[in-house]
Each structure stands twice: as structure tokens, then as C-alpha cells.
Design a protein around this motif. Structure first.
Motif, mmCIF file in Angstrom:
data_model
loop_
_atom_site.group_PDB
_atom_site.id
_atom_site.type_symbol
_atom_site.label_atom_id
_atom_site.label_comp_id
_atom_site.label_asym_id
_atom_site.label_seq_id
_atom_site.Cartn_x
_atom_site.Cartn_y
_atom_site.Cartn_z
ATOM 1 N N LYS A 74 -4.517 -5.638 -5.747
ATOM 2 C CA LYS A 74 -3.410 -4.705 -5.890
ATOM 3 C C LYS A 74 -3.142 -4.406 -7.357
ATOM 4 O O LYS A 74 -2.864 -5.282 -8.165
ATOM 5 C CB LYS A 74 -2.145 -5.270 -5.235
ATOM 6 C CG LYS A 74 -2.258 -5.381 -3.718
ATOM 7 C CD LYS A 74 -2.390 -4.004 -3.103
ATOM 8 C CE LYS A 74 -2.437 -4.048 -1.586
ATOM 9 N NZ LYS A 74 -3.692 -4.533 -1.048
ATOM 10 N N ASN A 117 0.831 -1.209 0.000
ATOM 11 C CA ASN A 117 0.000 0.000 0.000
ATOM 12 C C ASN A 117 0.861 1.252 0.000
ATOM 13 O O ASN A 117 0.531 2.258 -0.646
ATOM 14 C CB ASN A 117 -0.928 0.011 1.207
ATOM 15 C CG ASN A 117 -2.062 -0.989 1.078
ATOM 16 O OD1 ASN A 117 -2.469 -1.338 -0.025
ATOM 17 N ND2 ASN A 117 -2.564 -1.464 2.201
ATOM 18 N N GLU A 119 0.888 4.405 -2.571
ATOM 19 C CA GLU A 119 0.685 5.764 -2.052
ATOM 20 C C GLU A 119 1.797 6.688 -2.530
ATOM 21 O O GLU A 119 1.542 7.825 -2.964
ATOM 22 C CB GLU A 119 0.643 5.732 -0.523
ATOM 23 C CG GLU A 119 0.550 7.101 0.139
ATOM 24 C CD GLU A 119 -0.790 7.792 -0.055
ATOM 25 O OE1 GLU A 119 -0.883 9.003 0.221
ATOM 26 O OE2 GLU A 119 -1.763 7.115 -0.489
ATOM 27 N N ILE A 127 -8.819 -0.587 1.419
ATOM 28 C CA ILE A 127 -7.621 -0.820 0.620
ATOM 29 C C ILE A 127 -7.218 -2.279 0.675
ATOM 30 O O ILE A 127 -6.796 -2.863 -0.322
ATOM 31 C CB ILE A 127 -6.477 0.075 1.140
ATOM 32 C CG1 ILE A 127 -6.809 1.538 0.883
ATOM 33 C CG2 ILE A 127 -5.162 -0.275 0.470
ATOM 34 C CD1 ILE A 127 -5.796 2.489 1.428
ATOM 35 N N SER A 128 -7.343 -2.894 1.837
ATOM 36 C CA SER A 128 -6.908 -4.279 1.993
ATOM 37 C C SER A 128 -7.726 -5.242 1.152
ATOM 38 O O SER A 128 -7.276 -6.339 0.833
ATOM 39 C CB SER A 128 -6.994 -4.680 3.469
ATOM 40 O OG SER A 128 -8.327 -4.564 3.938
#
Length: 361
Positions: free
Chosen positions: A217, A41, A45, A212-213
Motif C-alpha cells: 500500500k 483501496n 481510488e 491490488i491486494s
């Protein structure tokens, strides 16, 4: 002194955005640390910070013990764009070096071959080296040479870094020095990002409301507008850099800074003292922090803040058998108990606390 509008923008930045801004102002590089589970993450970011906040191209290299020099050279290069001014009328001379790629995604490629053509490539503005501490020594040395000389030799050419260039060593789950000695000492600042502090740009990038988790991805794609209209422009970064050069330091504050250095060098838990490079960076960061706070001078609190960012990744904790009081008959078990759980952050807080260097009123 910077304009109030610029100061307000700086104060609205997240911790990662501010760390990036400080390095761009100082033209230096940084270590960013986090928990292992948050590393992916954090990579995304930082990609968004590069594009949305500063309008910079970026490249990501995922390092491991198998990373080769060719892998490293291949991963940090991005496709060079050459749009004409008629195709991009809003571009200015100041931000021309911000837009170096037509592909607004990070670079993650397979090992480079002997015939890899780098003639149409350029080094990205921001290099995010994930798990750099796991890379072989020769790769870390190559990273150091890239920072020092701002160029890299490929099989067919020499590539120069752009004017705005930042190398971020992204590490996970540790404390103290983990990179090779000279690379670790050369890096300007270190910052720990706690996962609970959030990833505001990444959360904004996903509009479906999922956490987000739970999101598969993938690299969020930046639009060309984010490159051309960043939140912090090249002109504003240059202004902050010029203001930092003119920030003044009183005799009392300078003495406080020197006392902190002396206390760190003589602290019983510090194994190898502090280097001259660290002292140089300490002074530079203190000057860079002043305009970010709307000041034309350096205060004791800015000196203390700079110390926390400069020395955290540089302090080696002494082994109990090497602690200096052992020369005069101290008990080894007592020294082990004293140093148990004692880290670089504890040393810095000792030096900045009531028993350390006294801050001027």
C-alpha cells in the motif's frame, strides 16, 4: 441541455466518480460506505479520482477514537503553491482554484503542536475522512462546522475552504446512521461501493499487472498534467450546476416526490421520520440528476433514484417496543420478528414499491 460530448463523458464515469461529480455540482458532501477489507483501496481510488478526473488537491485523515482537533486541522491542510502564469501557461482563470498544492500526494501527519505554522497552508479541495464514525464527538462537530462555514480555526489563523470543496466521510461495514445526529443529517448523499465493482483508477495506476491486494500500500503519485487537464473540468461542472437550476418538475412528478416523503414519514419501521434538511436535499439531488442524463426536466425514475441516495443514511429503524402498533396491543414478539433484519434499504424499497407511492405514468 448539456452537449453530447459532456453527457458521454458523464456516462463513462464509474460509480465513485459519478458520486463525486454529483456532490461537486450540488456543492454538497457525501458518505461513501464499503466493506472493511476494501477501505484502504477505496481511499487510494478516491485520491486518484480527485486528481485524475477532477484535477483537485486532496487530503486524507485516518480517524480513530484518539483523533484530536489538532490532528483533524493538521491533516486537512496542504501546502499552498503559487506558480506564476509564466511558469504554468496552460492554466486558466476557471481552473486556477483546482491546483492548490505542489505535492500531489495525500496528507497524513502527526498531531499538530502549538507552534504549528499554518500561514503557508490551505485546505485541500477534497477531504477524505476515513472512519469518521470512530472519531470523537468534538471532531465530528468540527467536521460539521467545516462543511457549514467552509472554514476552520487553527491555533494561529483562520483557513477558508477553496471554491471547489468536497468532504467525503469514508465508512466501513454498517448500515443506517453512524455519525453524530446533526452531521449525519447535514451530509447530502450516501453511496455503497461494493469491492467487486472494482477500482479502475487504482488498477490503472499499477502497470506491473499485480492484483491490488498484492501490492504494497502506497499513495499513487499524480502528475501535474492530471491537475491541469482533468477529465471533467471546472467549466463543465459549472455548466451542469447551471443546468440543474433550470431543470423543471411537472405537477405530477412533484406530487410523486411529496408522496414518497409522506410514506417515509409514516412507515411503521421508521423511528424519527425524515427531516426538513433531507427534503431539501431530495429536491436538490433530483434537479442535479436531470442534466447528467441529458434532460431538462425531472422524471419519476430520477425521483426514485434520488430517494435511494438521500435517505439511506438518514433512516433510523424503530425499536420493536417503540413500534406504533404496540400502542394498540400488538404482540412484542411478533413485532420483533417483523423487524428482524429490516434495514433502511428495505424501507426505501417498500416506499418505492407497489405498496408505496404510485409513480405517475
Amino acid at each position: 441541455m448539456a452537449e453530447e460530448s459532456l453527457i458521454n463523458k458523464v456516462q463513462d464515469l464509474s460509480d465513485l466518480e459519478l458520486a463525486t461529480l454529483i456532490c461537486l455540482v450540488a456543492q454538497e458532501h457525501c458518505i461513501i460506505d464499503t466493506e472493511p477489507d476494501a477501505l484502504d483501496n477505496l481511499v487510494q481510488e478516491l485520491e486518484l479520482v480527485a486528481t485524475k478526473v477532477f484535477g483537485l488537491s486532496h487530503a486524507v485523515i485516518d480517524c480513530s477514537e484518539h483523533t484530536s482537533l489538532d490532528d483533524f486541522a493538521h491533516a486537512i491542510l496542504s501546502v499552498e503553491s503559487s506558480p506564476t502564469r509564466s511558469n504554468s501557461p496552460v492554466r486558466t482563470r476557471q481552473d486556477s482554484y483546482f491546483l492548490n498544492t505542489t505535492t500531489f500526494t495525500s496528507i497524513a501527519r502527526s498531531p499538530v503542536s502549538e507552534t504549528f505554522n499554518t500561514d503557508n497552508k490551505t485546505i485541500a479541495n477534497v477531504i477524505i475522512a476515513k472512519n469518521l464514525d470512530e472519531a470523537p464527538k468534538q471532531v465530528q462537530i468540527q467536521a460539521l462546522e467545516l462543511m457549514r462555514t467552509r472554514r476552520i480555526f487553527t491555533r494561529t489563523s483562520v483557513q477558508n475552504a477553496p471554491k471547489r470543496f468536497l468532504f467525503i466521510a469514508l465508512l466501513a461495514g454498517g448500515e443506517g446512521p453512524r455519525l453524530t445526529k446533526h452531521l449525519n443529517n447535514y451530509i447530502f448523499i450516501s453511496h455503497f461501493h461494493a469491492p467487486e465493482d472494482g477500482f479502475p483508477n487504482l488498477e490503472e495506476a499499477y502497470e506491473d499487472g499485480d492484483s491490488i491486494s498484492s501490492v504494497v500500500k502506497k499513495n499513487p503519485v499524480a502528475s501535474s498534467a492530471e491537475f491541469l487537464w482533468p477529465r471533467i473540468s471546472a467549466t463543465e461542472i459549472q455548466l451542469l450546476a447551471e443546468l440543474s437550476h433550470h431543470a423543471t418538475v411537472s405537477v405530477e412528478v412533484k406530487q410523486y416526490q411529496q408522496n414518497i416523503i409522506s410514506f417515509l414519514r409514516t412507515h411503521r419501521a421508521v423511528a424519527q421520520g425524515v427531516s426538513a434538511m433531507a427534503t431539501k436535499h431530495f429536491d436538490k439531488l433530483a434537479h442535479c440528476l436531470a442534466p447528467l442524463h441529458g434532460l431538462s426536466y425531472v422524471t419519476p425514475s430520477l425521483i426514485a433514484l434520488a430517494a435511494r441516495k438521500i435517505y439511506l443514511h438518514r433512516i433510523h429503524i424503530v425499536k420493536p417496543e417503540k413500534e406504533r402498533s404496540m400502542q394498540w396491543g400488538s404482540d412484542l414478539e411478533a413485532i420483533k420478528a417483523l423487524l428482524d433484519g429490516f434495514g433502511a434499504e428495505d424501507v426505501i424499497e417498500d416506499v418505492l414499491g407497489s405498496t408505496g407511492a404510485e409513480a405517475p405514468l
